[in-house]
Design a protein around this motif. Structure first.
Motif, PDB file in Angstrom:
ATOM      1  N   ARG A   1      50.271  46.306  24.744  1.00  0.00           N
ATOM      2  CA  ARG A   1      50.426  46.758  26.144  1.00  0.00           C
ATOM      3  C   ARG A   1      49.926  45.722  27.067  1.00  0.00           C
ATOM      4  O   ARG A   1      48.809  45.119  26.834  1.00  0.00           O
ATOM      5  CB  ARG A   1      49.459  47.936  26.240  1.00  0.00           C
ATOM      6  CG  ARG A   1      49.823  48.989  27.373  1.00  0.00           C
ATOM      7  CD  ARG A   1      49.209  50.268  26.902  1.00  0.00           C
ATOM      8  NE  ARG A   1      47.792  50.260  27.020  1.00  0.00           N
ATOM      9  CZ  ARG A   1      47.081  50.165  27.902  1.00  0.00           C
ATOM     10  NH1 ARG A   1      47.487  50.401  29.237  1.00  0.00           N
ATOM     11  NH2 ARG A   1      45.652  50.049  27.629  1.00  0.00           N
ATOM     12  N   VAL A   2      50.480  45.377  28.028  1.00  0.00           N
ATOM     13  CA  VAL A   2      50.264  44.366  29.067  1.00  0.00           C
ATOM     14  C   VAL A   2      49.311  45.283  30.293  1.00  0.00           C
ATOM     15  O   VAL A   2      49.792  46.359  30.478  1.00  0.00           O
ATOM     16  CB  VAL A   2      51.280  43.716  29.864  1.00  0.00           C
ATOM     17  CG1 VAL A   2      51.520  42.681  28.701  1.00  0.00           C
ATOM     18  CG2 VAL A   2      52.324  44.534  30.213  1.00  0.00           C
ATOM     19  N   PRO A   3      48.427  44.683  30.971  1.00  0.00           N
ATOM     20  CA  PRO A   3      47.706  45.557  32.043  1.00  0.00           C
ATOM     21  C   PRO A   3      48.444  45.904  33.130  1.00  0.00           C
ATOM     22  O   PRO A   3      49.509  45.221  33.556  1.00  0.00           O
ATOM     23  CB  PRO A   3      46.621  44.373  32.496  1.00  0.00           C
ATOM     24  CG  PRO A   3      46.334  43.401  31.398  1.00  0.00           C
ATOM     25  CD  PRO A   3      47.774  43.123  30.855  1.00  0.00           C
ATOM     26  N   SER A   4      48.619  47.084  33.556  1.00  0.00           N
ATOM     27  CA  SER A   4      49.260  47.559  34.690  1.00  0.00           C
ATOM     28  C   SER A   4      48.721  46.938  35.914  1.00  0.00           C
ATOM     29  O   SER A   4      47.666  46.279  35.913  1.00  0.00           O
ATOM     30  CB  SER A   4      49.147  48.992  34.925  1.00  0.00           C
ATOM     31  OG  SER A   4      47.922  49.256  35.272  1.00  0.00           O
ATOM     32  N   PRO A   5      49.693  46.868  36.908  1.00  0.00           N
ATOM     33  CA  PRO A   5      49.310  46.064  38.350  1.00  0.00           C
ATOM     34  C   PRO A   5      48.165  46.511  38.747  1.00  0.00           C
ATOM     35  O   PRO A   5      47.032  45.654  39.265  1.00  0.00           O
ATOM     36  CB  PRO A   5      50.448  46.427  38.954  1.00  0.00           C
ATOM     37  CG  PRO A   5      51.642  46.732  38.208  1.00  0.00           C
ATOM     38  CD  PRO A   5      51.019  47.198  37.049  1.00  0.00           C
ATOM     39  N   ALA A   6      47.652  47.772  38.690  1.00  0.00           N
ATOM     40  CA  ALA A   6      46.519  48.633  39.114  1.00  0.00           C
ATOM     41  C   ALA A   6      45.372  47.987  38.409  1.00  0.00           C
ATOM     42  O   ALA A   6      44.231  47.549  38.869  1.00  0.00           O
ATOM     43  CB  ALA A   6      46.429  50.049  39.083  1.00  0.00           C
ATOM     44  N   GLN A   7      45.425  47.902  37.086  1.00  0.00           N
ATOM     45  CA  GLN A   7      44.526  47.280  36.339  1.00  0.00           C
ATOM     46  C   GLN A   7      44.071  45.736  36.653  1.00  0.00           C
ATOM     47  O   GLN A   7      43.119  45.270  36.739  1.00  0.00           O
ATOM     48  CB  GLN A   7      44.792  47.422  34.672  1.00  0.00           C
ATOM     49  CG  GLN A   7      44.540  48.987  34.444  1.00  0.00           C
ATOM     50  CD  GLN A   7      45.190  48.942  32.905  1.00  0.00           C
ATOM     51  OE1 GLN A   7      46.507  48.377  32.376  1.00  0.00           O
ATOM     52  NE2 GLN A   7      44.188  49.257  31.841  1.00  0.00           N
ATOM     53  N   LEU A   8      45.296  45.001  36.838  1.00  0.00           N
ATOM     54  CA  LEU A   8      45.162  43.665  37.237  1.00  0.00           C
ATOM     55  C   LEU A   8      44.424  43.487  38.605  1.00  0.00           C
ATOM     56  O   LEU A   8      43.509  42.686  38.687  1.00  0.00           O
ATOM     57  CB  LEU A   8      46.570  42.802  37.413  1.00  0.00           C
ATOM     58  CG  LEU A   8      47.094  42.446  35.995  1.00  0.00           C
ATOM     59  CD1 LEU A   8      48.572  42.094  36.140  1.00  0.00           C
ATOM     60  CD2 LEU A   8      46.432  41.419  35.109  1.00  0.00           C
ATOM     61  N   ASN A   9      44.841  44.522  39.393  1.00  0.00           N
ATOM     62  CA  ASN A   9      44.057  44.330  40.882  1.00  0.00           C
ATOM     63  C   ASN A   9      42.656  44.678  40.458  1.00  0.00           C
ATOM     64  O   ASN A   9      41.754  43.866  41.306  1.00  0.00           O
ATOM     65  CB  ASN A   9      44.769  45.440  41.484  1.00  0.00           C
ATOM     66  CG  ASN A   9      44.661  45.289  43.090  1.00  0.00           C
ATOM     67  OD1 ASN A   9      43.893  45.126  43.595  1.00  0.00           O
ATOM     68  ND2 ASN A   9      45.678  45.068  43.687  1.00  0.00           N
ATOM     69  N   ALA A  10      42.203  45.671  39.903  1.00  0.00           N
ATOM     70  CA  ALA A  10      40.817  45.942  39.585  1.00  0.00           C
ATOM     71  C   ALA A  10      40.045  44.675  39.034  1.00  0.00           C
ATOM     72  O   ALA A  10      38.948  44.214  39.301  1.00  0.00           O
ATOM     73  CB  ALA A  10      40.648  47.058  38.882  1.00  0.00           C
ATOM     74  N   LEU A  11      40.832  43.813  38.152  1.00  0.00           N
ATOM     75  CA  LEU A  11      40.299  42.833  37.302  1.00  0.00           C
ATOM     76  C   LEU A  11      39.944  41.708  38.570  1.00  0.00           C
ATOM     77  O   LEU A  11      38.971  40.953  38.488  1.00  0.00           O
ATOM     78  CB  LEU A  11      41.199  42.402  36.378  1.00  0.00           C
ATOM     79  CG  LEU A  11      40.633  41.288  35.346  1.00  0.00           C
ATOM     80  CD1 LEU A  11      39.661  42.203  34.501  1.00  0.00           C
ATOM     81  CD2 LEU A  11      41.920  40.779  34.525  1.00  0.00           C
ATOM     82  N   ASP A  12      41.030  41.744  39.307  1.00  0.00           N
ATOM     83  CA  ASP A  12      41.336  40.627  40.525  1.00  0.00           C
ATOM     84  C   ASP A  12      39.827  40.808  41.370  1.00  0.00           C
ATOM     85  O   ASP A  12      39.320  39.969  41.626  1.00  0.00           O
ATOM     86  CB  ASP A  12      42.288  40.638  41.319  1.00  0.00           C
ATOM     87  CG  ASP A  12      43.660  39.637  40.693  1.00  0.00           C
ATOM     88  OD1 ASP A  12      43.173  39.026  39.844  1.00  0.00           O
ATOM     89  OD2 ASP A  12      44.539  39.767  41.348  1.00  0.00           O
TER      90      ASP A  12
END
Ligand SMILES: [Zn+2]
Length: 137
Positions: free
Chosen positions: A89-100
């Motif tokens: 599973r690749v991180p969702s855009p929302a998860q990437l955003n939180a990571l950013d």
């Protein structure tokens, strides 16, 4: 039904040709309906969970297809079909955003609020420029 095989020794039986899901045949034997293959004799197209992970794949919710045994059956692992495996599973855009955001917070200077392109030491919290320059009163 996949019974737990923990602590079980899968003593190698007499090898025979086992028909595979893809119509091919491989040398192994049958363990209550599950094909078993010796280490190095496992047919192509099957991988252990560890091998899948190394390829950034997961069984994708599929039951293991066969068993891999080595050390005279004392050690074994499930084998999964590669054609049914799915990419991890690749991180969702929302998860990437939180990571950013989390990464940005790590790179923001506590003093001048500049976002740097490196991680600021949490012990200090100041960017390199602020660390070098005298702290304003
Ligand atoms: Zn700064």
């Amino acid at each position: 039904m996949r019974a737990s095989l923990d602590g079980l020794s899968l003593h190698p039986a007499k090898s025979q040709w086992v028909e595979l899901w893809n119509g091919k045949q491989a040398l192994g034997w049958d363990y209550y309906g599950t094909p078993v293959f010796r280490f190095r004799w496992a047919p192509a197209g099957l991988a252990t969970r560890r091998q899948l992970r190394a390829m950034r794949m997961s069984p994708g919710g599929h039951e293991p297809y066969a068993l891999l045994v080595w050390r005279k059956g004392k050690r074994w692992a499930w084998l999964y079909r590669l054609d049914l495996a799915k990419p991890c599973r690749v991180p969702s855009p929302a998860q990437l955003n939180a990571l950013d955001k989390a990464m940005e917070a790590r790179r923001r200077c506590q003093l001048c609020r500049t976002v740097t392109d490196y991680c600021i030491p949490t012990s200090d919290g100041r960017c390199h420029a602020c660390m070098k320059s005298p702290v304003p009163a």
